[in-house]
Write an enzyme that holds these catalytic residues in place. Structure first.
Site, PDB file in Angstrom:
ATOM      1  N   ASP A  65       1.421   4.475   2.079  1.00  0.00           N
ATOM      2  CA  ASP A  65       1.116   5.224   3.303  1.00  0.00           C
ATOM      3  C   ASP A  65       1.687   6.628   3.166  1.00  0.00           C
ATOM      4  O   ASP A  65       2.846   6.802   2.789  1.00  0.00           O
ATOM      5  CB  ASP A  65       1.726   4.530   4.513  1.00  0.00           C
ATOM      6  CG  ASP A  65       1.175   3.127   4.718  1.00  0.00           C
ATOM      7  OD1 ASP A  65      -0.038   2.935   4.502  1.00  0.00           O
ATOM      8  OD2 ASP A  65       1.950   2.225   5.081  1.00  0.00           O
ATOM      9  N   ASP A 125       0.856  -1.182   0.000  1.00  0.00           N
ATOM     10  CA  ASP A 125       0.000   0.000   0.000  1.00  0.00           C
ATOM     11  C   ASP A 125       0.896   1.236   0.000  1.00  0.00           C
ATOM     12  O   ASP A 125       2.104   1.139   0.230  1.00  0.00           O
ATOM     13  CB  ASP A 125      -0.887   0.036   1.254  1.00  0.00           C
ATOM     14  CG  ASP A 125      -1.768  -1.193   1.381  1.00  0.00           C
ATOM     15  OD1 ASP A 125      -2.018  -1.849   0.353  1.00  0.00           O
ATOM     16  OD2 ASP A 125      -2.199  -1.479   2.516  1.00  0.00           O
TER      17      ASP A 125
END
Length: 213
Positions: free
Chosen positions: A139, A137
């Site tokens: 962040d 992901d």
């Protein structure tokens, strides 16, 4: 020293770490591979810095402390963005994260936001060690030292919706951190992660509006 949560600190070796690591044998190898730790959200007392150690997978995470004198270098997430370091990182250029970073950079730059990647992306850009995978992901933290309107937050969320990669975007305010998406809903109070734990806050930019957590 002006350290902030999510700053990446370079240290010399595992001997700089303070803590009980008897059940975390991976730490020595992790620090040898990449001598970097990340500043945790906890009070800095008497030049003792709360930090986190990361290994090669999600289960390998450990809290520790170091002395300020052990810090070799301090790399802030926004420095990674200022230098657009993903453009010179061969490995990241070959992942899905590269295109995401380009889009996010263009959008947030348009709003004049001070921001930077954290997590595996920030760690790789700072350390040069490959940590980003096909499932990583993105962040992000946005340094929101001054007031950000709910409308602007909503506009940013709407523009970022064109990004297909999963993202976790945190607003770092003078009181602590909160999710951009939660703030954009316009509900009050909002949950803010502070140095003393989560608190319900009416306005994350004014000291006199903290409710009990």
């Amino acid at each position: 020293m002006g350290l902030k949560v999510n700053d990446l600190l370079k240290i010399n070796d595992v001997s700089d770490l303070i803590g009980d690591f008897t059940d975390a044998l991976w730490i020595n190898e992790a620090v040898k591979r990449a001598p970097f730790v990340v500043v945790r959200r906890a009070p800095l007392i008497n030049d003792v810095v709360p930090v986190g150690i990361r290994g090669t997978n999600r289960s390998e995470r450990c809290a520790a402390t170091i002395l300020c004198s052990s810090i070799v270098a301090n790399i802030m997430p926004e420095q990674l963005t200022e230098g657009k370091l993903w453009r010179t990182n061969k490995h990241i250029r070959e992942t899905h994260i590269f295109k995401t970073l380009e889009i996010v950079d263009s959008i947030l730059e348009g709003y004049g936001m001070v921001w930077g990647p954290t997590g595996s992306v920030g760690f790789e850009l700072a350390s040069g060690i490959e940590t980003v995978t096909d499932t990583s992901d993105l962040d992000i933290i946005i340094r929101a030292e001054s007031f950000l309107s709910v409308k602007t937050a909503r506009d940013i969320i709407e523009e970022l919706s064109k990004v297909t990669a999963k993202m976790d975007i945190q607003l770092e305010t003078p009181k602590g951190s909160m999710a951009l998406a939660e703030y954009a809903r316009g509900n009050s109070p909002v949950l803010v992660r502070t140095f003393n734990g989560p608190k319900l806050v009416k306005n994350p930019w004014y000291e006199d509006e903290i409710l009990e957590g």
